[in-house]
Scaffold this active site. Structure first.
Site, PDB file in Angstrom:
ATOM      1  CG  HIS A  68     -28.265  -1.099   4.868  1.00  0.00           C
ATOM      2  ND1 HIS A  68     -28.334  -0.965   3.500  1.00  0.00           N
ATOM      3  CD2 HIS A  68     -27.161  -0.404   5.252  1.00  0.00           C
ATOM      4  CE1 HIS A  68     -27.329  -0.219   3.073  1.00  0.00           C
ATOM      5  NE2 HIS A  68     -26.599   0.132   4.122  1.00  0.00           N
ATOM      6  CD  GLU A  70     -33.212  -3.007   3.340  1.00  0.00           C
ATOM      7  OE1 GLU A  70     -32.663  -2.370   4.276  1.00  0.00           O
ATOM      8  OE2 GLU A  70     -33.214  -2.609   2.170  1.00  0.00           O
ATOM      9  CB  CYS A  98     -28.496  -1.148  -1.279  1.00  0.00           C
ATOM     10  SG  CYS A  98     -27.887  -2.118   0.123  1.00  0.00           S
ATOM     11  CB  CYS A 101     -30.332  -5.004   1.473  1.00  0.00           C
ATOM     12  SG  CYS A 101     -29.690  -3.966   2.819  1.00  0.00           S
TER      13      CYS A 101
END
Length: 167
Positions: A68, A70, A98, A101
């Site tokens: 992801h 992040e 999410c 993260c």
């Protein structure tokens, strides 16, 4: 196509800084979307507004469920600073993080999280869960949400609409 979103007339210096970095994240997200990734971009800046890290989703490209934007940006910032404590840093991300993260952000002891669009399905900062303010969090994360929320949301919705049309 780079995003060029004019600021409101009453924007102060702090607003302009937040908008500048969110636009940078939107441009990263746009490039990721063009490569078939869900368009999410992340930027980490230091206390002097120095760009420390930038990333976009790479799950498909890397075949990695943890890739992801992040997570990738946190890794890069930690490597650049030679320290996993990012308490003097700000993370700008186009979509509310999410649970994975959010956990990594808390682990990094991030100074400030700024995000654009809320995520009503998997948002773990304010929308579905509130991990930073929960009993399981030992770090109180400062959060600023809704920065350029409309273009962030439109970017994601447009990408998913196009993807459904192409199927």
């Amino acid at each position: 196509m780079p995003f060029d979103i004019p600021p409101p007339e009453n924007a102060d210096e702090t607003d302009l800084v937040h908008r500048r970095w969110m636009i940078h994240a939107l441009n990263l997200a746009e490039a990721a979307g063009a490569e078939g990734e869900v368009p999410v971009g992340a930027v980490i800046v230091g206390p002097d507004q120095e760009l420390l890290a930038e990333a976009a989703n790479r799950k498909e490209r890397d075949r990695d469920p943890t890739a992801h934007a992040e997570i990738l940006a946190l890794r890069l910032a930690g490597q650049r600073l030679q320290n996993w404590h990012l308490n003097q840093c700000t993370l700008y991300v186009t979509l509310e993080p999410c649970p994975m993260c959010a956990g990594a952000i808390i682990q990094a002891r991030l100074g400030l999280l700024v995000y654009g669009a809320s995520d009503p399905k998997t948002g773990a900062i304010r929308s579905v869960l509130n991990l930073p303010d929960s009993d399981c969090s030992y770090h109180r994360l400062a959060v600023l949400d809704g920065i350029l929320a409309a273009p962030c949301r439109q970017q994601l919705q447009g990408w998913f609409q196009q993807r459904r049309r192409d199927r």
